[in-house]
Design a protein around this motif. Structure first.
Motif, PDB file in Angstrom:
ATOM      1  N   ASN A  67       0.828  -1.216   0.000  1.00  0.00           N
ATOM      2  CA  ASN A  67       0.000   0.000   0.000  1.00  0.00           C
ATOM      3  C   ASN A  67       0.852   1.251   0.000  1.00  0.00           C
ATOM      4  O   ASN A  67       0.489   2.257   0.586  1.00  0.00           O
ATOM      5  N   THR A  69       2.295   4.536  -1.257  1.00  0.00           N
ATOM      6  CA  THR A  69       1.958   5.548  -2.252  1.00  0.00           C
ATOM      7  C   THR A  69       3.132   6.474  -2.534  1.00  0.00           C
ATOM      8  O   THR A  69       3.052   7.312  -3.414  1.00  0.00           O
ATOM      9  N   HIS A 231      14.916  11.279  -2.446  1.00  0.00           N
ATOM     10  CA  HIS A 231      15.263  10.935  -1.070  1.00  0.00           C
ATOM     11  C   HIS A 231      14.847   9.495  -0.763  1.00  0.00           C
ATOM     12  O   HIS A 231      15.623   8.694  -0.232  1.00  0.00           O
ATOM     13  N   ASP A 232      13.611   9.150  -1.126  1.00  0.00           N
ATOM     14  CA  ASP A 232      13.115   7.794  -0.864  1.00  0.00           C
ATOM     15  C   ASP A 232      13.901   6.746  -1.633  1.00  0.00           C
ATOM     16  O   ASP A 232      14.276   5.701  -1.098  1.00  0.00           O
ATOM     17  N   LYS A 235      17.241   6.183  -0.114  1.00  0.00           N
ATOM     18  CA  LYS A 235      17.163   5.336   1.087  1.00  0.00           C
ATOM     19  C   LYS A 235      17.008   3.867   0.707  1.00  0.00           C
ATOM     20  O   LYS A 235      17.604   2.984   1.325  1.00  0.00           O
ATOM     21  N   LEU A 247      23.804 -10.698   2.648  1.00  0.00           N
ATOM     22  CA  LEU A 247      23.637 -12.047   2.093  1.00  0.00           C
ATOM     23  C   LEU A 247      24.960 -12.577   1.556  1.00  0.00           C
ATOM     24  O   LEU A 247      25.303 -13.749   1.733  1.00  0.00           O
ATOM     25  N   LYS A 298      22.048  12.680   3.857  1.00  0.00           N
ATOM     26  CA  LYS A 298      20.847  13.160   3.181  1.00  0.00           C
ATOM     27  C   LYS A 298      21.207  13.956   1.926  1.00  0.00           C
ATOM     28  O   LYS A 298      20.534  13.839   0.897  1.00  0.00           O
TER      29      LYS A 298
ATOM     30  N   MET B   1       2.593   7.513   1.561  1.00  0.00           N
ATOM     31  CA  MET B   1       2.205   7.104   2.923  1.00  0.00           C
ATOM     32  C   MET B   1       0.840   6.435   2.909  1.00  0.00           C
ATOM     33  O   MET B   1      -0.033   6.793   2.139  1.00  0.00           O
ATOM     34  N   ASP B   2       0.701   5.485   3.768  1.00  0.00           N
ATOM     35  CA  ASP B   2      -0.550   4.769   3.926  1.00  0.00           C
ATOM     36  C   ASP B   2      -1.577   5.706   4.576  1.00  0.00           C
ATOM     37  O   ASP B   2      -1.353   6.232   5.648  1.00  0.00           O
ATOM     38  N   ARG B  97       7.373   4.081   7.518  1.00  0.00           N
ATOM     39  CA  ARG B  97       6.172   4.907   7.637  1.00  0.00           C
ATOM     40  C   ARG B  97       4.896   4.085   7.562  1.00  0.00           C
ATOM     41  O   ARG B  97       3.913   4.479   6.941  1.00  0.00           O
TER      42      ARG B  97
END
Lengths: 366, 448
Positions: A67, A69, A231-232, A235, A247, A298, B1-2, B97
């Protein structure tokens, strides 16, 4: 915006030239005195680009199931890579011509009768072809239904995402056994499958980052990806760098500590004998240490040029990762890296870009 | 975000604090004290068994010559495993998150800390001569002796104690704002103790700022620890060259198994707790669904590892590996193996059905069986490999004695006792986080 602005225009000629030269060198290599040299680099590229293309769909399916987004924009970039998959099916079948040079257990090395139940040519190509065909169909179906779901034309394809992920894990485990592990016919390692599909996924997200930075003038509208996307993504790449290494480390440590001859032969060659030793270190520096140090910060993630450069180093690292897994098994004492290797690789790259281009002409990113 | 709302739609802020905090004020009633008495009894029995072993020696346990690692180590791995999902839910889901962690993270963290304490006891009991346990630590001593750094059991000392420190700090720091609320509601000695844990919390903007930074840092530090601790636990086995143990997949396999068993234990604890304290509007069915999905994912990874091990044992063409795995499925301990497959691989598949994963009652039953299955998994791995290794002359089966069971029962009692006391005296739900999520969406959202 005119969509011609962000797809290959003049550079299409270069891409076609790459493909042409690549095929030329493939044919020359296959007919030369030492076809193993061509086939091993062919196999490296086959696994690299198929893995990247597949992880595009897998990335999108994983976002669907969690889920998430936050990846709405980058998943479109990921999905545009999927179009290479049908090409890779043909490339898989072409490998039948090189089977004698790729698989030592066919003629060069004796294996037991029980092993022959699993390691024989018809079964090997049969299972891999069926597996990859199924994955291709699933990936296309998922990507299409996901797009339709965004336009509220159908339900979100959650079950399809589950099936796709399960099939990915199973098929890629089998691929790693067949095309990497079986090249050293007496060697085995239980982590191989997991390590391989994680590596493919890691390479895939590095490719998404790479495309997002360096393809944005041609592939999609300017400012399509925003700061928080980078940014995401940074990460994610950072996390997978650590996971991938953990691993690799799990495999190394157990074999090193156990010190059993049937297991150590594989590592001995790659970690303690030149030139493989240098290449292995290069893989670790490019694939793990660089992203670990640079993407920890960052600013490293937000500066697109820095992040994109790290992604390209990871892609080079991934190429050599497969190279050092495959090539020493086939030609342990000869290291060659010349025009042949470069052009076969460029041929695959050209095909990958062409496939992405065809897809983006049909379905532009917006 | 959920964006989903995980709480009951009618929930208000006052309700959250009152509902959670009042639990500590109310007289919990007779069943609570009866349960405490029962757990106390279990602990006393465990201590009696342990004492018997200390007085008479390790011979009272069922361990024999090939099977030198009995259920003490099974229990060790079992408890460490349970300790894993706490950090997963608190730290990893925070970094990802996932907002659904908010009303269950406190319970999971508490579970982690208590389970690690129980886990830490077992290696000490197992090695015997428990009064020399401090020899495990490298300290400058008069005999100029140094611990054996090559021994994975010694790596455990560092891994587990680091994990215990970080998860305890994470737990205590996370409770600070809630403890301050409690401090303000109580007078006397109880209020003073709450004040101690609140560490001078006044809720100023500056304090919140530091708190958020510390929380994020702890989350980032705890995440690799989750992976490393159970990897090292798995290497206790994988480093040796025993067939069935020496396998490169052990680290990710054990980590997934740990999260699997930990998630199952969270469901096992959450279900009765929600009922007793009537927390249905805070801990909704959606939370159970999310936990079940996590259980399903980790169950699939564990099943993948089972299959891989069998396949590679066959493919590798090593007769010892083949014999070990054949024996594992069809030998003396075969029934345990099949029970384990049922509990860990087949039963969780039912979570694929929406009807089942949205029904907490059924999930509770599944989680109970998964707990059994995961205990059996460690039993099957440890015992069946040891009892049946290279040399047929040395083969011998192992049955635990009542002493070993007694110590295990004692730790179950200890775990539940600590948990009940925690529930009685501390807020079981992170009040400040839930409130934040209802009104401002401060936590569990963007964090940079």
């Amino acid at each position: 915006m005119n969509q011609d602005n962000f797809i290959l225009k003049n550079s299409r000629l270069i891409v076609l030239a790459f493909i042409l030269l690549g095929s030329l060198f493939t044919v020359i290599g296959a007919l030369s005195a030492n076809p193993t040299r061509m086939w091993q680099i062919y196999l490296v590229n086959f696994l690299l680009w198929t893995g990247i293309a597949q992880s595009g769909a897998v990335f999108s399916a994983a976002l669907e199931l969690t889920n998430a987004t936050w990846g709405a924009r980058m998943r479109q970039v990921a999905e545009s890579m999927v179009f290479f998959l049908p090409f890779s099916l043909i490339l898989l079948l072409l490998m039948i011509f090189g089977a004698d040079y790729i698989f030592p257990w066919l003629s060069k090395v004796n294996i037991s009768e029980t092993k022959k139940i699993y390691l024989n040519l018809p079964f090997l190509f049969g299972r891999n072809f069926i597996g990859l065909t199924a994955l291709t169909i699933l990936s296309f179906a998922f990507v299409n239904r996901r797009r339709m779901a965004d336009q509220k034309k159908n339900e979100r394809p959650r079950s399809l995402a589950v099936v796709l992920l399960l099939a990915y894990v199973v098929v890629y485990t089998i691929i790693s056994y067949d095309f990497i592990m079986s090249l050293s016919p007496h060697w085995y390692s239980t982590i191989m499958g997991m390590h391989f599909f994680t590596a493919c996924f890691y390479t895939g997200i590095a490719m998404i980052l790479f495309t997002a930075v360096f393809g944005r003038w041609r592939l999609f509208p300017e400012n399509f990806m925003q700061d928080n996307d980078f940014h995401d993504l940074g990460k994610l790449v950072f996390g997978f760098a650590i996971f991938w290494m953990s691993l690799l480390w799990s495999q190394f440590l157990i074999i090193w500590y156990g010190n059993l001859p049937e297991e150590t032969e594989f590592l001995q060659l790659r970690l303690f004998e030149e030139p493989w030793r240098t290449i292995s270190w290069l893989v670790i520096v490019f694939g793990f240490i660089t992203p670990l140090v640079i993407l920890l910060n960052k600013r490293g993630k937000l500066n697109q040029w820095v992040a994109g450069s790290v992604a390209s180093l990871i892609l080079i690292g991934s190429f050599f990762h497969l190279f050092v897994l495959i090539v020493p098994s086939l030609m342990p004492h000869h290291f060659t890296f010349g025009l042949m290797e470069v052009f076969v690789t460029l041929g695959f790259l050209g095909l990958f870009v062409l496939a992405q281009d065809i897809r983006l002409r049909k379905i532009p990113i917006r | 975000m959920d964006k989903e709302n995980y709480f009951a739609p009618t929930l208000t802020a006052d309700q959250v604090s009152d509902q959670v905090l009042l639990q500590s004020l109310k007289n919990p009633g007779k069943p609570f004290y009866l349960a405490l008495a029962l757990f106390g009894g279990m602990i006393i029995f465990g201590l009696y068994c342990l004492f018997t072993q200390i007085v008479k020696g390790l011979g009272v346990a069922g361990m024999n010559n090939p099977v030198a690692w009995g259920i003490y180590l099974v229990n060790f791995v079992f408890w460490v495993g349970i300790a894993h999902s706490g950090t997963l839910i608190s730290a990893i889901l925070f970094l990802f998150r996932s907002r659904w962690r908010t009303s269950i993270n406190r319970i999971a963290e508490a579970m982690t800390v208590f389970a690690v304490i129980m886990a830490g006891i077992f290696p000490l009991i197992h090695v015997g001569r428990i009064w020399f346990a401090y020899w495990l630590f490298p300290y400058p001593n008069a005999r100029m002796l140094w611990v054996n750094f090559r021994s994975p059991l010694n790596w455990d000392v560092f891994a587990v104690s680091t994990y215990m420190t970080v998860s305890a700090l994470f737990f205590i720091v996370g409770m600070m704002p809630d403890m301050a609320v409690l401090r303000d509601r109580f007078q006397g000695i109880r209020g003073k103790i709450y004040g101690l844990f609140a560490m001078g919390w006044r809720g100023t903007h500056k304090q919140w700022h530091h708190y958020e930074t510390a929380y994020l840092l702890f989350a980032a530090l705890a995440t690799p620890l989750v992976i490393s601790v159970h990897s090292i636990v798995s290497w206790d086995f994988a480093m040796s060259i025993l067939p069935g143990w020496h396998s490169t997949i052990f680290a990710p396999y054990f980590v997934a198994g740990a999260i699997f068993s930990g998630t199952a234990m969270v469901i096992t604890i959450l279900f009765p707790l929600r009922k007793i304290f009537k927390l249905e509007n805070l801990i909704t069915d959606k939370h159970f669904t999310r936990l079940a999905q996590m259980m399903l994912l980790t169950s699939l990874i564990v099943s993948y590892s089972y299959l891989t091990e069998f396949f590679i044992a066959w493919y590798g063409n090593n007769i010892y590996e083949q014999a070990t795995f054949y024996n594992r499925a069809f030998g003396f301990y075969g029934p345990f193996f099949w029970l384990m497959i049922f509990c860990n691989s087949l039963l969780p598949l039912t979570i694929f059905f929406k009807k089942i994963r949205s029904n907490p009652k059924i999930l509770f039953l599944i989680s109970l069986l998964v707990n059994v299955g995961m205990w059996l998994e460690r039993f099957v791995i440890i015992i069946s490999s040891l009892a049946h290794d290279y040399n047929p002359y040395a083969w011998k089966n192992y049955t635990p004695t009542y002493i070993e069971w007694g110590v295990f029962i004692g730790t179950i009692g200890g775990f539940l006792m600590l948990f009940f006391l925690f529930v009685k005296f501390a807020p079981v739900v992170a009040i400040s986080e839930v409130k934040g999520q209802i009104f401002h969406d401060v936590r569990g959202g963007e964090h940079d």
